[in-house]
Scaffold this motif. Structure first.
Motif, PDB file in Angstrom:
ATOM      1  N   THR A  14       0.835  -1.713   0.261  1.00  0.00           N
ATOM      2  CA  THR A  14       0.068   0.544  -0.034  1.00  0.00           C
ATOM      3  C   THR A  14       0.839   1.945   0.291  1.00  0.00           C
ATOM      4  O   THR A  14       0.481   1.953  -0.439  1.00  0.00           O
ATOM      5  CB  THR A  14      -0.853   0.061   1.410  1.00  0.00           C
ATOM      6  OG1 THR A  14      -1.598  -1.086   0.998  1.00  0.00           O
ATOM      7  CG2 THR A  14      -2.223   1.554   1.042  1.00  0.00           C
ATOM      8  N   ALA A  15       1.672   1.245   0.128  1.00  0.00           N
ATOM      9  CA  ALA A  15       2.486   2.694   1.258  1.00  0.00           C
ATOM     10  C   ALA A  15       3.328   2.885  -0.483  1.00  0.00           C
ATOM     11  O   ALA A  15       4.080   3.727  -0.716  1.00  0.00           O
ATOM     12  CB  ALA A  15       3.625   2.265   2.070  1.00  0.00           C
ATOM     13  N   GLY A  16       3.747   1.562  -1.264  1.00  0.00           N
ATOM     14  CA  GLY A  16       4.221   1.408  -2.916  1.00  0.00           C
ATOM     15  C   GLY A  16       3.369   2.291  -3.007  1.00  0.00           C
ATOM     16  O   GLY A  16       4.242   3.046  -4.130  1.00  0.00           O
ATOM     17  N   HIS A  22       1.889   9.091  -5.430  1.00  0.00           N
ATOM     18  CA  HIS A  22       2.628  10.229  -5.511  1.00  0.00           C
ATOM     19  C   HIS A  22       3.535  11.259  -6.029  1.00  0.00           C
ATOM     20  O   HIS A  22       3.481  12.668  -6.798  1.00  0.00           O
ATOM     21  CB  HIS A  22       3.336  10.541  -3.920  1.00  0.00           C
ATOM     22  CG  HIS A  22       3.916  12.120  -3.108  1.00  0.00           C
ATOM     23  ND1 HIS A  22       3.107  13.260  -3.132  1.00  0.00           N
ATOM     24  CD2 HIS A  22       5.079  12.399  -3.176  1.00  0.00           C
ATOM     25  CE1 HIS A  22       4.162  14.226  -2.459  1.00  0.00           C
ATOM     26  NE2 HIS A  22       4.765  13.443  -3.007  1.00  0.00           N
ATOM     27  N   SER A  23       4.695  10.155  -6.673  1.00  0.00           N
ATOM     28  CA  SER A  23       5.357  10.478  -8.059  1.00  0.00           C
ATOM     29  C   SER A  23       4.449  11.095  -9.198  1.00  0.00           C
ATOM     30  O   SER A  23       5.173  11.716  -9.403  1.00  0.00           O
ATOM     31  CB  SER A  23       6.318   8.936  -8.071  1.00  0.00           C
ATOM     32  OG  SER A  23       6.993   9.641  -9.481  1.00  0.00           O
ATOM     33  N   ILE A  24       3.901  10.503  -9.292  1.00  0.00           N
ATOM     34  CA  ILE A  24       2.871  10.422 -10.831  1.00  0.00           C
ATOM     35  C   ILE A  24       2.371  11.960 -10.368  1.00  0.00           C
ATOM     36  O   ILE A  24       2.371  13.178 -11.574  1.00  0.00           O
ATOM     37  CB  ILE A  24       1.773  10.051 -10.553  1.00  0.00           C
ATOM     38  CG1 ILE A  24       2.727   8.370 -11.319  1.00  0.00           C
ATOM     39  CG2 ILE A  24       0.899  10.167 -12.484  1.00  0.00           C
ATOM     40  CD1 ILE A  24       1.465   6.874 -11.026  1.00  0.00           C
ATOM     41  N   ALA A  25       1.851  12.785  -8.902  1.00  0.00           N
ATOM     42  CA  ALA A  25       0.686  13.630  -9.384  1.00  0.00           C
ATOM     43  C   ALA A  25       2.199  14.779  -9.251  1.00  0.00           C
ATOM     44  O   ALA A  25       1.466  15.524  -9.860  1.00  0.00           O
ATOM     45  CB  ALA A  25       0.487  13.645  -7.445  1.00  0.00           C
TER      46      ALA A  25
END
Length: 551
Positions: A14-16, A22-25
């Motif tokens: 889930t964290a991954g 988050h990285s995509i955003a």
């Protein structure tokens, strides 16, 4: 171990996934930030150049700012990024305002004077599309005015962090773009005409508006001097307008009646037919007419500037000059008639609020929308059809013996947004305007093509001219001297880019002695000026008129 996955847990997965999202955003936000900054830097500020190819530019200012950010220590670069973001956001607002004004009025936004036009714009939207629509547009504009500088500043700060993080790669990219910029500048490379790839438009725009501010500030003193320089300032009333004694003089402004109406191939055949037919009909009734052109100080709007210019004999092309004129004692054409013992009347059907101009022009009797007491349906911006305006003026003023009278009229059925107009009715049936309900109000479908807007413009001009001609034919007498002219050309959506500021002007009368007085003007016979008709600046009309009809 959980769920048979050695060395990990469901929480790790889930964290991954969260980190991936988050990285995509974050990447998407960075891309949007870059696009916003590039858009503000490269968007043209002239509506006529707003094409996809116009964005193919390399802004020198951006390269210089990035180079400065890379050279400064972190604290200094953060400060510069913030200041650059605020400046770029304000530049973006200036560009958007320039785009709007170039589309509507074919000129740039004036940062000193044009804020006052926001109130006029709100009133126009309210009258044309309803108050909720006007409030909605005003809300969006307020959000953009506040939000754009904030978003651009945040975007520049985000891009600064990216540039600093990838210092070497950013330095190489900037160096390469500088080389490309210099090459494009040396060979004047352009993807689209008038828009060089080697771009310095941000600096040009800022300098241009800065110069404009200085000119406006200097113009206050210059214009005050011009107001005082009036060759007719001290002329006694018994030496003014002596050749018009006993005449009923009318000056009527026809909204948006510009040179294109009589010369553009899309309008000229139909509008010309109305004018040619009117010349024949009025000629049969004993009237004669002569026509020319005047160059208006405004385009696409700002009718009051044209009224000021024609009547004062001064070039009033902005609201600062307008306000200065209203605070002066300049003798207007109305004032000259009043000094010469004419009664002066103003008929302004579009005036529905307090109107300080009325006291300056000094009408002895004034009819606004309320005084004209229209009881029919509304036709878009126009508070009432032009036929009702003329019929009411005839009933309230012209039908009563009153000696020498000078009237200033404004006819507004041809005002933007040019929605359908009513048919021309029998004058005896107009009454309080309720009869126009049978004609229906203007079309509520505002999503019209440019072709339809142009057709509606032409129809509205035909309507007003037909109404005016019919009025003179029906009610005109031996003492009538009727002057009608356009206030300005319509907006660029009708005329296209780079249209002239010229408007037709015509004098109608039965008295040949009146036309003999202006024989030296070189105006052409009839209601329609031809391509070779003389063109004067509108501010020269007052003095020419007073000279022609003086002793």
């Amino acid at each position: 171990m959980r769920d048979g996955l050695p060395g990990g847990t469901a929480d790790d997965g889930t964290a991954g996934a969260g980190r991936a999202r988050h990285s995509i955003a974050a990447r998407l936000t960075t891309v949007l930030a870059a696009l916003l900054v590039l858009f503000v830097l490269t968007v043209p500020y002239d509506f006529g150049r707003l094409t996809p190819a116009a964005f193919a530019r390399i802004p020198l200012e951006a390269l210089l700012v990035v180079a400065l950010l890379l050279a400064l220590p972190p604290r200094g670069s953060r400060l510069v990024a913030t200041l650059a973001g605020v400046a770029l956001g304000l530049l973006g607002l200036l560009k958007l305002l320039d785009l709007g004004f170039s589309a509507a009025l074919s000129r740039a936004f004036d940062p000193v004077l044009d804020w006052a036009l926001l109130d006029e714009g709100f009133a126009f939207l309210s009258e044309s599309y309803g108050r909720p629509a006007a409030i909605g547009v005003a809300t969006v504009l307020a959000v953009v005015l506040v939000g754009l500088p904030v978003l651009v500043t945040l975007s520049v700060r985000r891009l600064r962090r990216l540039a600093v993080r990838h210092h070497t790669g950013t330095t190489r990219m900037v160096a390469a773009l500088v080389v490309v910029w210099v090459a494009c500048a040396a060979f004047d490379v352009r993807v689209t005409p008038g828009v060089p790839v080697a771009d310095t438009s941000a600096t040009t725009l800022a300098n241009g508006h800065g110069f404009q501010v200085r000119v406006r500030l200097d113009d206050r003193k210059t214009f005050s001097t011009l107001i005082e320089a009036d060759p007719f300032r001290d002329t006694p009333g018994d030496q003014l307008l002596t050749a018009l004694r006993g005449k009923n003089v009318v000056v009527a402004f026809v909204e948006s009646y510009g040179r294109d109406a009589v010369e553009d191939p899309e309008f000229a055949p139909q509008v010309g037919a109305v004018l040619d037919s009117g010349t024949s009909r009025l000629g049969a009734a004993g009237f004669a007419a002569q026509s020319g052109f005047l160059t208006s100080p405004t385009f696409g709007g700002g009718s009051w500037l044209a009224h000021d210019t024609l009547l004062s004999g001064l070039w009033i092309d902005n609201d600062q000059r307008h306000r200065t004129l209203l605070a002066s004692d300049r003798m207007t054409l109305n004032g000259a008639f009043r000094r010469a013992n004419w009664q002066t009347v103003g008929v302004m059907p579009a005036v529905s609020r307090a109107w300080p101009e009325g006291s300056f022009f000094g009408y002895e009797r004034f009819y606004n929308a309320k005084a004209l007491a229209y009881r029919g349906p509304k036709f878009s911006f126009g508070t009432m059809p032009d036929q009702y305006t003329l019929a009411s003026w005839q009933r309230l003023e012209q039908a009563k013996p009153a000696g020498n009278v000078m009237t200033e009229l404004a006819l507004v059925s041809s005002h933007a947004p040019w929605t359908p107009v009513p048919p021309l009715l029998d004058w005896a049936t107009v009454g309080d305007g309720a009869v126009f309900r049978a004609a229906g109000a203007g079309d509520d479908d505002r999503r019209r093509s440019t072709t339809q807007i142009r057709a509606d413009y032409r129809t509205s001009i035909e309507y007003t001219l037909s109404t005016l001609i019919s009025y003179v034919q029906t009610y005109g007498d031996d003492d009538l001297v009727f002057v009608f002219l356009g206030d300005h050309q319509p907006a660029a959506v009708v005329t296209g880019e780079n249209a002239s500021h010229d408007v037709p002007i015509t004098i109608i009368t039965k008295d040949r002695a009146v036309l003999d007085r202006i024989s030296g003007w070189g105006w052409q016979d009839g209601l329609k000026p031809g391509p070779q008709a003389p063109v004067w600046r509108m501010d020269t009309f007052r003095d020419r008129f007073l000279t022609a009809f003086g002793p």
